[in-house]
Design a protein around this motif. Structure first.
Motif, PDB file in Angstrom:
ATOM      1  N   THR A  46     -14.168  -1.701  -5.729  1.00  0.00           N
ATOM      2  CA  THR A  46     -15.342  -1.564  -4.854  1.00  0.00           C
ATOM      3  C   THR A  46     -15.994  -0.198  -5.017  1.00  0.00           C
ATOM      4  O   THR A  46     -17.224  -0.084  -5.144  1.00  0.00           O
ATOM      5  N   THR A  47     -15.156   0.846  -5.022  1.00  0.00           N
ATOM      6  CA  THR A  47     -15.680   2.210  -5.143  1.00  0.00           C
ATOM      7  C   THR A  47     -16.377   2.407  -6.490  1.00  0.00           C
ATOM      8  O   THR A  47     -17.486   2.967  -6.558  1.00  0.00           O
ATOM      9  N   LEU A  48     -15.732   1.951  -7.568  1.00  0.00           N
ATOM     10  CA  LEU A  48     -16.315   2.122  -8.891  1.00  0.00           C
ATOM     11  C   LEU A  48     -17.620   1.342  -9.040  1.00  0.00           C
ATOM     12  O   LEU A  48     -18.605   1.847  -9.580  1.00  0.00           O
ATOM     13  N   GLN A  49     -17.625   0.120  -8.544  1.00  0.00           N
ATOM     14  CA  GLN A  49     -18.838  -0.694  -8.684  1.00  0.00           C
ATOM     15  C   GLN A  49     -19.992  -0.072  -7.907  1.00  0.00           C
ATOM     16  O   GLN A  49     -21.134  -0.031  -8.399  1.00  0.00           O
ATOM     17  N   ASP A  50     -19.706   0.436  -6.714  1.00  0.00           N
ATOM     18  CA  ASP A  50     -20.753   1.091  -5.923  1.00  0.00           C
ATOM     19  C   ASP A  50     -21.302   2.318  -6.658  1.00  0.00           C
ATOM     20  O   ASP A  50     -22.523   2.548  -6.679  1.00  0.00           O
ATOM     21  N   SER A  51     -20.404   3.100  -7.243  1.00  0.00           N
ATOM     22  CA  SER A  51     -20.833   4.325  -7.923  1.00  0.00           C
ATOM     23  C   SER A  51     -21.585   4.017  -9.205  1.00  0.00           C
ATOM     24  O   SER A  51     -22.668   4.561  -9.459  1.00  0.00           O
ATOM     25  N   PHE A  52     -21.037   3.129 -10.023  1.00  0.00           N
ATOM     26  CA  PHE A  52     -21.647   2.846 -11.323  1.00  0.00           C
ATOM     27  C   PHE A  52     -22.983   2.116 -11.182  1.00  0.00           C
ATOM     28  O   PHE A  52     -23.905   2.346 -11.972  1.00  0.00           O
ATOM     29  N   SER A  53     -23.096   1.226 -10.204  1.00  0.00           N
ATOM     30  CA  SER A  53     -24.321   0.424 -10.090  1.00  0.00           C
ATOM     31  C   SER A  53     -25.538   1.271  -9.744  1.00  0.00           C
ATOM     32  O   SER A  53     -26.678   0.850  -9.949  1.00  0.00           O
ATOM     33  N   GLN A  54     -25.303   2.480  -9.218  1.00  0.00           N
ATOM     34  CA  GLN A  54     -26.408   3.380  -8.892  1.00  0.00           C
ATOM     35  C   GLN A  54     -26.779   4.297 -10.060  1.00  0.00           C
ATOM     36  O   GLN A  54     -27.731   5.071  -9.976  1.00  0.00           O
ATOM     37  N   ASP A  55     -25.997   4.208 -11.147  1.00  0.00           N
ATOM     38  CA  ASP A  55     -26.214   5.092 -12.284  1.00  0.00           C
ATOM     39  C   ASP A  55     -27.327   4.534 -13.174  1.00  0.00           C
ATOM     40  O   ASP A  55     -27.400   3.316 -13.389  1.00  0.00           O
ATOM     41  N   PRO A  56     -28.195   5.383 -13.712  1.00  0.00           N
ATOM     42  CA  PRO A  56     -29.270   4.900 -14.592  1.00  0.00           C
ATOM     43  C   PRO A  56     -28.768   4.147 -15.831  1.00  0.00           C
ATOM     44  O   PRO A  56     -29.476   3.316 -16.390  1.00  0.00           O
ATOM     45  N   GLU A  84       0.834  -1.210   0.000  1.00  0.00           N
ATOM     46  CA  GLU A  84       0.000   0.000   0.000  1.00  0.00           C
ATOM     47  C   GLU A  84       0.866   1.257   0.000  1.00  0.00           C
ATOM     48  O   GLU A  84       0.562   2.231  -0.673  1.00  0.00           O
ATOM     49  N   PHE A  85       1.974   1.230   0.763  1.00  0.00           N
ATOM     50  CA  PHE A  85       2.821   2.418   0.864  1.00  0.00           C
ATOM     51  C   PHE A  85       3.499   2.731  -0.459  1.00  0.00           C
ATOM     52  O   PHE A  85       3.554   3.883  -0.889  1.00  0.00           O
ATOM     53  N   TYR A  86       4.030   1.692  -1.144  1.00  0.00           N
ATOM     54  CA  TYR A  86       4.846   1.923  -2.330  1.00  0.00           C
ATOM     55  C   TYR A  86       4.042   2.017  -3.626  1.00  0.00           C
ATOM     56  O   TYR A  86       4.605   2.232  -4.693  1.00  0.00           O
ATOM     57  N   SER A  87       2.735   1.878  -3.566  1.00  0.00           N
ATOM     58  CA  SER A  87       1.937   1.924  -4.780  1.00  0.00           C
ATOM     59  C   SER A  87       1.672   3.361  -5.218  1.00  0.00           C
ATOM     60  O   SER A  87       1.389   4.236  -4.396  1.00  0.00           O
ATOM     61  N   THR A  88       1.777   3.591  -6.546  1.00  0.00           N
ATOM     62  CA  THR A  88       1.427   4.902  -7.098  1.00  0.00           C
ATOM     63  C   THR A  88      -0.087   5.047  -7.245  1.00  0.00           C
ATOM     64  O   THR A  88      -0.582   6.136  -7.511  1.00  0.00           O
ATOM     65  N   HIS A  89      -0.813   3.931  -7.115  1.00  0.00           N
ATOM     66  CA  HIS A  89      -2.262   3.900  -7.294  1.00  0.00           C
ATOM     67  C   HIS A  89      -2.930   3.365  -6.038  1.00  0.00           C
ATOM     68  O   HIS A  89      -2.316   2.607  -5.284  1.00  0.00           O
ATOM     69  N   PRO A  90      -4.174   3.737  -5.803  1.00  0.00           N
ATOM     70  CA  PRO A  90      -4.924   3.051  -4.742  1.00  0.00           C
ATOM     71  C   PRO A  90      -4.982   1.563  -5.058  1.00  0.00           C
ATOM     72  O   PRO A  90      -4.852   1.142  -6.202  1.00  0.00           O
ATOM     73  N   MET A  91      -5.178   0.749  -4.031  1.00  0.00           N
ATOM     74  CA  MET A  91      -5.260  -0.689  -4.251  1.00  0.00           C
ATOM     75  C   MET A  91      -6.405  -1.021  -5.213  1.00  0.00           C
ATOM     76  O   MET A  91      -7.492  -0.436  -5.133  1.00  0.00           O
ATOM     77  N   THR A  92      -6.150  -1.948  -6.126  1.00  0.00           N
ATOM     78  CA  THR A  92      -7.134  -2.282  -7.150  1.00  0.00           C
ATOM     79  C   THR A  92      -8.457  -2.727  -6.538  1.00  0.00           C
ATOM     80  O   THR A  92      -9.531  -2.355  -7.021  1.00  0.00           O
ATOM     81  N   ALA A  93      -8.384  -3.517  -5.467  1.00  0.00           N
ATOM     82  CA  ALA A  93      -9.622  -3.988  -4.829  1.00  0.00           C
ATOM     83  C   ALA A  93     -10.453  -2.817  -4.314  1.00  0.00           C
ATOM     84  O   ALA A  93     -11.688  -2.809  -4.441  1.00  0.00           O
ATOM     85  N   ASP A  94      -9.776  -1.817  -3.744  1.00  0.00           N
ATOM     86  CA  ASP A  94     -10.494  -0.645  -3.237  1.00  0.00           C
ATOM     87  C   ASP A  94     -11.107   0.157  -4.384  1.00  0.00           C
ATOM     88  O   ASP A  94     -12.249   0.625  -4.297  1.00  0.00           O
ATOM     89  N   ARG A  95     -10.333   0.314  -5.457  1.00  0.00           N
ATOM     90  CA  ARG A  95     -10.847   1.056  -6.610  1.00  0.00           C
ATOM     91  C   ARG A  95     -12.052   0.336  -7.200  1.00  0.00           C
ATOM     92  O   ARG A  95     -13.040   0.966  -7.577  1.00  0.00           O
TER      93      ARG A  95
END
Length: 456
Positions: free
Chosen positions: A224-234, A211-222
């Motif tokens: 989860t966030t994307l799926q939560d956001s997109f699934s609520q979209d019409p 987690e410390f050395y990654s230039t990106h957020p962890m893929t699993a976290d990304r």
């Protein structure tokens, strides 16, 4: 499909990363140019570009010959997509998801704002150097080294945290762009699942160091966030555009046919497959093996599916031209040029075929189509080269030198571009548009040469 090195690539460094891998100099990668692929990219991107508030065609999509799965921005309004990403994607929506993320970097000004992360990190590093030197001078050598190491770690952490924040911002922006464009986010989610599966396959383990050395957020976290956001979209359950998907499959097949070994292409697209993508892939595979009859049989099968398929006509003309039959290549290339309304890349191939006949009666048409090509696409060195051949055959040496200067600047042959531009400037009518262009090229070449000297 051709390889080239436009100026917009040659000057840039990859400064932002979309997916997994470390950024690389764009100049180290060759550009793949193909009329059908570029038309697909523009149409695929258009609704997302509009959703981001840009005018149509304001953002370029550039394909790079690089097998790793990556995309990035490098300053300006261009998104660079590597060939490995297209090969890994299953549908157009996955590519749209990646594009929307990269567009988030552009709208966020993340390349321009890169110093915002670097400056605090530099400040921490300098402070640690001063404190470490003071400790060493006082006789506490081990303590001084510890301060230096801690300072370096803090600086790195500061920079990486800034990078992760930019990636999260681009993810959030992509959700908004796709939603406003009415495009389902399922493609974006599916592509992140691919990346997560790759991490599992390569044994990636999530721990504090990762987690410390990654230039990106962890893929699993990304994910989860994307799926939560997109699934609520019409638009989440909106069906994909079947026409766009059909075009994506053609582009992907052409890329395989052009880049892969012929045996690999024929394994992926065996001869029992009779759809358009398979014919396209095999046409390239047979052409690469100099099996011209088989390559032409594939292009003819494509034209049987659609006699007005401009890209089938283009490939047929290319096969004929490169097998030493330029006269036979003219008609399909001329028709392809007409059907695509003078698309520069196809018009350039037509110009090449006309010149390759060595029939002076064909030169006026070659000059006309090549002038149209470079007027619409200045970053086309081969078109400039062909136009220079026309001018030289006509005895118009000043414009032949100017065309050479354009070609050489596009290929970053800077000393040669400078000499050609200066020769053209000396011979062209003073104050004319061509004379002014020769001046511009000479100044650009000089400036770039000086920058390169200073960077050594």
């Amino acid at each position: 499909m051709t390889r080239s090195q436009p100026r917009r690539i040659g000057r840039a460094l990859a400064a932002s990363l979309a997916l997994l891998l470390a950024p690389v100099p764009a100049a180290a990668q060759s550009v793949l140019r193909d009329a059908e692929t570029e038309a697909f990219f523009q149409d695929m991107a258009a609704p997302i570009v509009a959703a981001a508030g840009f005018t149509p065609h304001a953002v370029d999509v550039v394909l790079l010959n690089e097998p790793s799965i990556n995309a990035f921005v490098a300053g300006g309004q261009a998104v660079y997509i590597q060939s490995g990403l297209i090969n890994a994607a299953d549908n157009a929506q996955e590519v749209q998801g990646v594009f929307a993320h990269e567009l988030g970097h552009i709208t966020g000004g993340h390349v321009i704002r890169g110093d915002e992360g670097g400056k605090p990190a530099t400040g921490i590093t300098l402070l640690s150097l001063l404190l470490g030197a003071a400790a060493a001078a006082a006789g506490a050598g081990d303590a001084g080294m510890g301060i230096l190491m801690a300072g370096q770690q803090a600086a790195l952490g500061k920079y990486l945290a800034f990078s992760r924040a930019q990636e999260s911002s681009a993810d959030a922006a992509s959700v908004g762009f796709l939603s406003k464009a009415g495009i389902s986010g399922k493609g974006s989610v599916d592509f992140f699942k691919k990346l997560q599966n790759m991490e599992f396959r390569y044994g990636f383990k999530r721990d504090a160091d990762a987690e410390f050395y990654s230039t990106h957020p962890m893929t699993a976290d990304r994910l989860t966030t994307l799926q939560d956001s997109f699934s609520q979209d019409p638009a989440w359950n909106k069906p994909a555009d079947p026409a766009l998907q059909a075009r994506f499959l053609r582009v992907k097949a052409k890329l395989v046919g052009y880049l892969a070994e012929p045996a690999a292409t024929l394994a992926a697209y065996p001869e029992w497959m009779q759809d358009a993508p398979a014919h396209l892939a095999r046409a390239y595979a047979f052409h690469k093996e100099a099996l011209m009859d088989k390559a032409l049989a594939e292009t003819d099968a494509l034209l049987k599916l659609d006699p007005n398929d401009p890209y089938a006509l283009e490939i047929k003309g290319q096969v004929l031209l490169e097998s030493g039959r330029p006269k036979d290549a003219i008609e399909p290339l001329r028709r392809a040029t007409e059907l695509t309304r003078n698309t520069p890349l196809i018009a350039t191939t037509l110009g090449h075929a006309l010149l390759a006949t060595e029939d002076k009666a064909n030169f006026p048409e070659a000059e006309r189509v090549l002038k149209t090509a470079v007027a619409r696409d200045r970053d086309n060195p081969f078109a400039w080269y062909q136009l220079g051949v026309v001018y030289e055959a006509e005895g118009d040496i000043p414009r032949a030198r100017l065309a050479s200067a354009e070609q050489q600047l596009g290929e970053l042959q800077l000393p040669e571009a400078l000499r050609s531009a200066e020769a053209a400037e000396a011979a062209l009518p003073k104050g004319s548009p061509d004379w002014l262009r020769a001046q511009d090229i000479a100044m650009s070449a000089r400036a770039m040469i000086e920058r390169m000297k200073k960077s050594r």
